[in-house]
Design a protein around this motif. Structure first.
Motif, PDB file in Angstrom:
ATOM      1  N   LYS A 142      29.741  27.062  48.868  1.00  0.00           N
ATOM      2  CA  LYS A 142      28.495  27.125  48.098  1.00  0.00           C
ATOM      3  C   LYS A 142      28.571  28.190  47.011  1.00  0.00           C
ATOM      4  O   LYS A 142      28.209  27.950  45.865  1.00  0.00           O
ATOM      5  N   VAL A 143      29.028  29.386  47.398  1.00  0.00           N
ATOM      6  CA  VAL A 143      29.142  30.487  46.434  1.00  0.00           C
ATOM      7  C   VAL A 143      30.199  30.142  45.384  1.00  0.00           C
ATOM      8  O   VAL A 143      30.007  30.388  44.190  1.00  0.00           O
ATOM      9  N   GLY A 144      31.303  29.547  45.827  1.00  0.00           N
ATOM     10  CA  GLY A 144      32.353  29.126  44.901  1.00  0.00           C
ATOM     11  C   GLY A 144      31.829  28.157  43.858  1.00  0.00           C
ATOM     12  O   GLY A 144      32.193  28.236  42.683  1.00  0.00           O
ATOM     13  N   LYS A 183      36.759  31.051  38.931  1.00  0.00           N
ATOM     14  CA  LYS A 183      37.276  30.618  40.231  1.00  0.00           C
ATOM     15  C   LYS A 183      37.917  31.847  40.860  1.00  0.00           C
ATOM     16  O   LYS A 183      38.975  32.275  40.429  1.00  0.00           O
ATOM     17  N   LEU A 184      37.233  32.434  41.834  1.00  0.00           N
ATOM     18  CA  LEU A 184      37.661  33.714  42.401  1.00  0.00           C
ATOM     19  C   LEU A 184      37.833  33.638  43.907  1.00  0.00           C
ATOM     20  O   LEU A 184      37.158  32.871  44.579  1.00  0.00           O
ATOM     21  N   LYS A 185      38.720  34.475  44.405  1.00  0.00           N
ATOM     22  CA  LYS A 185      38.869  34.634  45.853  1.00  0.00           C
ATOM     23  C   LYS A 185      37.722  35.527  46.318  1.00  0.00           C
ATOM     24  O   LYS A 185      37.469  36.557  45.720  1.00  0.00           O
ATOM     25  N   VAL A 226      28.427  38.858  48.539  1.00  0.00           N
ATOM     26  CA  VAL A 226      29.734  38.327  48.175  1.00  0.00           C
ATOM     27  C   VAL A 226      30.655  39.500  47.848  1.00  0.00           C
ATOM     28  O   VAL A 226      30.337  40.319  46.994  1.00  0.00           O
ATOM     29  N   LYS A 227      31.780  39.553  48.546  1.00  0.00           N
ATOM     30  CA  LYS A 227      32.761  40.614  48.309  1.00  0.00           C
ATOM     31  C   LYS A 227      33.918  40.017  47.506  1.00  0.00           C
ATOM     32  O   LYS A 227      34.554  39.060  47.944  1.00  0.00           O
ATOM     33  N   ALA A 240      36.000  44.657  38.459  1.00  0.00           N
ATOM     34  CA  ALA A 240      36.038  43.940  37.172  1.00  0.00           C
ATOM     35  C   ALA A 240      35.586  42.494  37.352  1.00  0.00           C
ATOM     36  O   ALA A 240      34.847  41.962  36.512  1.00  0.00           O
ATOM     37  N   ALA A 241      36.001  41.861  38.444  1.00  0.00           N
ATOM     38  CA  ALA A 241      35.594  40.482  38.718  1.00  0.00           C
ATOM     39  C   ALA A 241      34.087  40.415  38.931  1.00  0.00           C
ATOM     40  O   ALA A 241      33.413  39.507  38.426  1.00  0.00           O
ATOM     41  N   ALA A 242      33.533  41.392  39.656  1.00  0.00           N
ATOM     42  CA  ALA A 242      32.096  41.424  39.899  1.00  0.00           C
ATOM     43  C   ALA A 242      31.341  41.605  38.583  1.00  0.00           C
ATOM     44  O   ALA A 242      30.340  40.923  38.336  1.00  0.00           O
TER      45      ALA A 242
END
Length: 109
Positions: free
Chosen positions: A41-43, A52-54, A73-74, A79-81
């Motif tokens: 869902k979060v993806g 598209k993140l891990k 969400v971790k 930087a990704a956040a």
């Protein structure tokens, strides 16, 4: 002035906790269902933003009937956040996620 061992440990612990929070994003408005595939869902929300993140995710707070709890969400790094948060206003234009909102993690652990 000398710093006590205890106050030094507390300061280091606070800095480490703050650095961990920088990697987190809180998602509000994501429908909660029994036996949900939360990462998927979060993806899907992040893919709507072109990312598209891990990630690792979990619901936070107490379960209440008829109310969807926020999702913590971790991500891999701060930087990704930040990238996700910068793009989050684009969700308003989305047909699927118009009621989903993202914000930085400011929670007390």
């Amino acid at each position: 002035a000398s710093i006590s061992q205890k106050s030094l440990q507390m300061a280091v612990k606070t800095v480490i906790e703050e650095e961990e929070k920088v990697k987190n994003v809180i998602v509000f408005g994501l429908e909660e269902t029994q036996g949900e595939a939360l990462e998927a869902k979060v993806g899907a929300v992040f893919e709507e933003l072109g990312e598209k993140l891990k990630l690792e995710s979990s619901r936070i707070g107490l379960r209440k009937p008829g109310v969807s709890r926020p999702v913590k969400v971790k991500l891999r790094n701060g930087a990704a956040a930040q990238q996700i948060l910068r793009k989050s206003s684009e969700l308003k234009k989305s047909a699927r996620f118009t009621r989903v909102f993202l914000c930085p993690d400011r929670s007390e652990e």
